[in-house]
Design a protein around this motif. Structure first.
Motif, PDB file in Angstrom:
ATOM      1  N   GLU A  40      -9.523   3.540   1.542  1.00  0.00           N
ATOM      2  CA  GLU A  40     -10.652   3.395   1.082  1.00  0.00           C
ATOM      3  C   GLU A  40     -11.334   2.213   0.697  1.00  0.00           C
ATOM      4  O   GLU A  40     -12.583   2.015   0.515  1.00  0.00           O
ATOM      5  N   ASN A  41     -10.551   1.072   0.732  1.00  0.00           N
ATOM      6  CA  ASN A  41     -11.069  -0.436   0.153  1.00  0.00           C
ATOM      7  C   ASN A  41     -10.920  -1.148   1.325  1.00  0.00           C
ATOM      8  O   ASN A  41     -11.713  -2.089   1.615  1.00  0.00           O
TER       9      ASN A  41
ATOM     10  N   LYS B 232      -6.348  -3.085  -1.109  1.00  0.00           N
ATOM     11  CA  LYS B 232      -6.282  -3.331  -2.332  1.00  0.00           C
ATOM     12  C   LYS B 232      -4.983  -2.908  -2.859  1.00  0.00           C
ATOM     13  O   LYS B 232      -4.155  -1.956  -2.302  1.00  0.00           O
TER      14      LYS B 232
ATOM     15  N   TRP C 133      -1.677  -1.299  -3.879  1.00  0.00           N
ATOM     16  CA  TRP C 133      -1.049   0.145  -4.237  1.00  0.00           C
ATOM     17  C   TRP C 133      -2.355   1.100  -3.797  1.00  0.00           C
ATOM     18  O   TRP C 133      -2.256   2.306  -4.236  1.00  0.00           O
ATOM     19  N   GLU C 134      -3.170   0.723  -2.871  1.00  0.00           N
ATOM     20  CA  GLU C 134      -4.198   1.732  -2.568  1.00  0.00           C
ATOM     21  C   GLU C 134      -3.626   2.806  -1.350  1.00  0.00           C
ATOM     22  O   GLU C 134      -2.508   2.662  -0.857  1.00  0.00           O
TER      23      GLU C 134
ATOM     24  N   VAL D 152       0.845  -1.091   0.175  1.00  0.00           N
ATOM     25  CA  VAL D 152      -0.064  -0.045   0.232  1.00  0.00           C
ATOM     26  C   VAL D 152       0.925   1.140  -0.054  1.00  0.00           C
ATOM     27  O   VAL D 152       1.926   1.346   0.233  1.00  0.00           O
TER      28      VAL D 152
END
Length: 124
Positions: free
Chosen positions: A101-102, A110, A112-113, A56
Motif C-alpha cells: 500500500e505504501n 513503510k 512493518w507494512e 515488512v
C-alpha cells in the motif's frame, strides 16, 4: 434535465472516487541477502532483505493475506522455510512483493507494512 443530471452524476462519482481511491503496488522485486527474518507474536512473518530500507510483513501464519496473489497460511509456511534456508546458507534471494500500500520500490517501504511475498526463490 437529463444533461444536468448526467453532469451532476459524473461530478458526484469523480468526487467520491477521488477521496476513496487507494493505489496498491504489485510486483515489486527485491534481491539481496536476508538481513531480518522472523515470526512476530501475532503470527505475522516479517522480512527485510539487504536491499530493503525496512522490515515488512510478507504473510500471516493463520489467515490468507492480500487480494492480488493472495498468500494462504500454507504458502506462508513454505515461504518462511525457504527464507530460513537462504539465511542459513547465506544465499542471495529474490522476492516478488504484492499488495503493497505504501512502498513503490525496495527502498521506499513503510516500516512493518504489508508486502505479501508472491514468489520467494533461490538461484543456483
Amino acid at each position: 434535465m437529463i444533461r444536468k443530471c448526467t453532469i451532476a452524476f459524473i461530478l458526484c462519482v469523480i468526487g467520491f472516487g477521488a477521496g476513496s481511491s487507494h493505489a496498491v503496488n504489485n510486483a515489486i522485486s527485491c534481491t539481496g541477502t536476508i538481513a531480518t527474518v522472523g515470526v512476530h507474536g501475532t503470527d505475522r512473518v516479517m522480512l527485510r532483505l539487504s536491499s530493503m530500507n525496512t522490515i515488512v510483513q510478507i504473510c500471516h501464519l493463520g489467515q490468507t493475506l492480500g487480494t492480488h496473489y493472495a498468500i494462504t497460511p500454507e504458502q506462508c509456511k513454505l515461504a518462511y522455510s525457504t527464507l530460513l534456508a537462504a539465511y542459513a546458507m547465506g544465499k542471495t534471494i529474490n522476492v516478488y512483493f504484492d499488495n503493497v500500500e505504501n512502498g513503490s520500490s525496495c527502498s521506499t517501504f513503510k516500516s512493518w507494512e504489508v508486502a505479501t511475498a508472491r514468489w520467494v526463490h533461490l538461484d543456483g
